[in-house]
Scaffold this motif. Structure first.
Motif, PDB file in Angstrom:
ATOM      1  N   PRO A   5       0.842  -1.207   0.000  1.00  0.00           N
ATOM      2  CA  PRO A   5       0.000   0.000   0.000  1.00  0.00           C
ATOM      3  C   PRO A   5       0.874   1.253   0.000  1.00  0.00           C
ATOM      4  N   PHE A   6       0.369   2.296  -0.620  1.00  0.00           N
ATOM      5  CA  PHE A   6       1.144   3.536  -0.750  1.00  0.00           C
ATOM      6  C   PHE A   6       0.261   4.724  -0.406  1.00  0.00           C
ATOM      7  N   SER A   7       0.826   5.661   0.313  1.00  0.00           N
ATOM      8  CA  SER A   7       0.130   6.898   0.656  1.00  0.00           C
ATOM      9  C   SER A   7       1.073   8.071   0.420  1.00  0.00           C
ATOM     10  N   ILE A   8       0.555   9.141  -0.134  1.00  0.00           N
ATOM     11  CA  ILE A   8       1.371  10.335  -0.408  1.00  0.00           C
ATOM     12  C   ILE A   8       1.476  11.155   0.871  1.00  0.00           C
ATOM     13  N   GLU A   9       2.681  11.382   1.331  1.00  0.00           N
ATOM     14  CA  GLU A   9       2.926  12.169   2.533  1.00  0.00           C
ATOM     15  C   GLU A   9       4.165  13.030   2.309  1.00  0.00           C
ATOM     16  N   SER A  55      -3.327  30.696  -1.528  1.00  0.00           N
ATOM     17  CA  SER A  55      -4.619  29.994  -1.468  1.00  0.00           C
ATOM     18  C   SER A  55      -4.537  28.501  -1.704  1.00  0.00           C
ATOM     19  N   PHE A  56      -3.555  28.039  -2.443  1.00  0.00           N
ATOM     20  CA  PHE A  56      -3.488  26.612  -2.781  1.00  0.00           C
ATOM     21  C   PHE A  56      -3.201  25.784  -1.533  1.00  0.00           C
ATOM     22  N   ALA A  60      -4.947  19.475   1.206  1.00  0.00           N
ATOM     23  CA  ALA A  60      -6.280  19.089   0.744  1.00  0.00           C
ATOM     24  C   ALA A  60      -6.193  18.256  -0.527  1.00  0.00           C
ATOM     25  N   GLN A  61      -5.293  18.652  -1.420  1.00  0.00           N
ATOM     26  CA  GLN A  61      -5.116  17.887  -2.657  1.00  0.00           C
ATOM     27  C   GLN A  61      -4.477  16.529  -2.374  1.00  0.00           C
ATOM     28  N   GLN A  63      -4.969  14.843   0.293  1.00  0.00           N
ATOM     29  CA  GLN A  63      -6.072  14.039   0.822  1.00  0.00           C
ATOM     30  C   GLN A  63      -6.945  13.503  -0.319  1.00  0.00           C
ATOM     31  N   LEU A  64      -7.190  14.335  -1.331  1.00  0.00           N
ATOM     32  CA  LEU A  64      -7.952  13.893  -2.495  1.00  0.00           C
ATOM     33  C   LEU A  64      -7.242  12.728  -3.188  1.00  0.00           C
ATOM     34  N   LEU A  65      -5.955  12.879  -3.420  1.00  0.00           N
ATOM     35  CA  LEU A  65      -5.195  11.815  -4.079  1.00  0.00           C
ATOM     36  C   LEU A  65      -5.196  10.535  -3.248  1.00  0.00           C
ATOM     37  N   ASN A  66      -5.078  10.695  -1.947  1.00  0.00           N
ATOM     38  CA  ASN A  66      -5.039   9.526  -1.065  1.00  0.00           C
ATOM     39  C   ASN A  66      -6.411   8.884  -0.867  1.00  0.00           C
ATOM     40  N   SER A  67      -7.461   9.510  -1.399  1.00  0.00           N
ATOM     41  CA  SER A  67      -8.782   8.874  -1.336  1.00  0.00           C
ATOM     42  C   SER A  67      -8.884   7.715  -2.320  1.00  0.00           C
ATOM     43  N   PHE A  68      -7.936   7.639  -3.249  1.00  0.00           N
ATOM     44  CA  PHE A  68      -7.882   6.523  -4.189  1.00  0.00           C
ATOM     45  C   PHE A  68      -6.930   5.459  -3.638  1.00  0.00           C
TER      46      PHE A  68
END
Length: 379
Positions: A5-9, A55-56, A60-61, A63-68
């Motif tokens: 498993p892989f998660s972006i951190e 603003s970026f 949050a992004q 988290q979006l990527l890690n939802s997959f």
């Protein structure tokens, strides 16, 4: 199996360094009123960098990527990062979707849900797919090749091993645009017993010498190619000949990297000169960030070098059933007759809108075409 498993951190220190570099950007001059004629427009890049700073929200992004569901696998010595989303239907069809440059696996984030779970997206559950979206070698969170020769043929070999040896699929479909189309078509050419079908939204066609007078469609296409090479093909020649020289600036300056990448999103999309009518700033910057935080701009550009120094193009006629979605603002749109000589085209669809980044620009239309093409091939 070597799948983990892989998660972006991304470390906070990387984001702190990014902010410092953005704040220290040394801006070039620009001829007044030149717009985008010379390349990336100065006013828009200043606006984008200001948004990036103020603003970026990368977290949050992230988290979006890690939802997959993401994984990393060791495939013949190469670490491949990929999304593996299981289909929610009675008999999901395995489908590997390959991106290109200057995109990333993030391009597919709008189409994964509708493909895996059509019933919850207005579709028929019979059309469900197991969707696999790898990062190409040298892109994003896949390993950067440390040897020569990682061209389209080699990438196709690695993806075949990923699908069959690591994930255990006996047969599957392939889809892609840009480099992803070349990789998908190479899979069909080299492994016809494993490929159910190939669907592309960009179709490379070879210019074969002929004594006959070219048709009007072929003449139009040749002029289109010549015009693109004259006005927009410089990036490809540089990346195919001297990527290392270019990499020093792009790997050091986030503003420079954004300028190099985002200009292509405007030029190649169906945005009518208004880039944000197609892509949000968050989408543009998330894609750029994937290159920045992994430091893969150099290794990604090397794919151009490897292919320009090899015979990596599809060589023989591809007999695997092939589907083509033609988006009107694609870089190159070959004549159907000429394309049919080189591919076993079973579906040719002319789309109403969209350009090079079809999965981001027209996700619903692309999903419809993928479903329709593979529906006739399901057993």
């Amino acid at each position: 199996m070597s799948i983990e498993p892989f998660s972006i951190e991304v470390p906070e220190s990387v984001l702190t360094d990014l902010r410092r570099r953005l704040e220290m950007t040394r801006w070039p001059d620009e001829i007044e009123g030149s717009g985008w004629d010379y390349g990336m427009n100065l006013a828009y890049l200043r606006e984008l960098v200001a948004y990036w700073l103020d603003s970026f929200d990368w977290r949050a992004q992230e988290q979006l990527l890690n939802s997959f569901p993401q994984f990393k696998a060791e495939v013949d010595g190469m670490g491949l990062h990929f999304i593996h989303a299981k289909g929610q239907g009675p008999d999901p069809l395995p489908l590997i979707i390959s991106h290109g440059w200057p995109g990333s696996f993030f391009e597919m984030y709008k189409i994964i849900g509708p493909l895996t779970d059509p019933a919850n997206h207005g579709g028929d559950p019979q059309d469900s797919f197991d969707v696999i979206v790898p990062s190409l070698p040298g892109y994003g969170f896949s390993d950067r090749p440390d040897m020569r020769g990682v061209d389209v043929k080699r990438v196709a070999e690695l993806f075949m091993q990923l699908m069959t040896q690591e994930l255990g699929y006996e047969r599957f479909g392939a889809q892609g645009g840009d480099w992803g189309s070349a990789i998908s078509l190479r899979l069909g050419e080299a492994y016809p017993d494993k490929l159910i079908g190939v669907h592309v939204n960009m179709l490379p066609v070879k210019l074969e010498p002929s004594e006959e007078e070219p048709s009007e469609d072929e003449q139009r296409w040749r002029k289109q190619l010549q015009q693109f090479q004259k006005d927009g093909g410089g990036y490809s020649h540089i990346q195919g000949t001297r990527p290392q020289t270019l990499a020093y600036g792009l790997n050091d300056s986030p503003a420079g990297l954004a300028g190099w990448i985002v200009e292509k999103f405007r030029a190649w999309s169906d945005c009518h000169n208004d880039i944000e009518c197609v892509f949000s700033k968050d989408e543009l910057l998330t894609n750029v960030m994937i290159y920045w935080v992994t430091q893969t701009i150099n290794s990604s550009m090397r794919l151009y070098y490897e292919n320009s120094h090899s015979d990596s193009v599809v060589g023989s006629r591809v007999e695997v059933p092939t589907g083509v979605a033609i988006f009107p603002r694609e870089i190159m749109i070959p004549p159907q007759g000429l394309a049919s000589q080189q591919y076993n085209i079973q579906r040719w669809a002319t789309m109403g809108a969209g350009g090079h980044f079809a999965a981001l620009e027209q996700p619903a239309a692309l999903v419809h075409e993928i479903r329709a093409f593979f529906r006739q091939l399901r057993k």
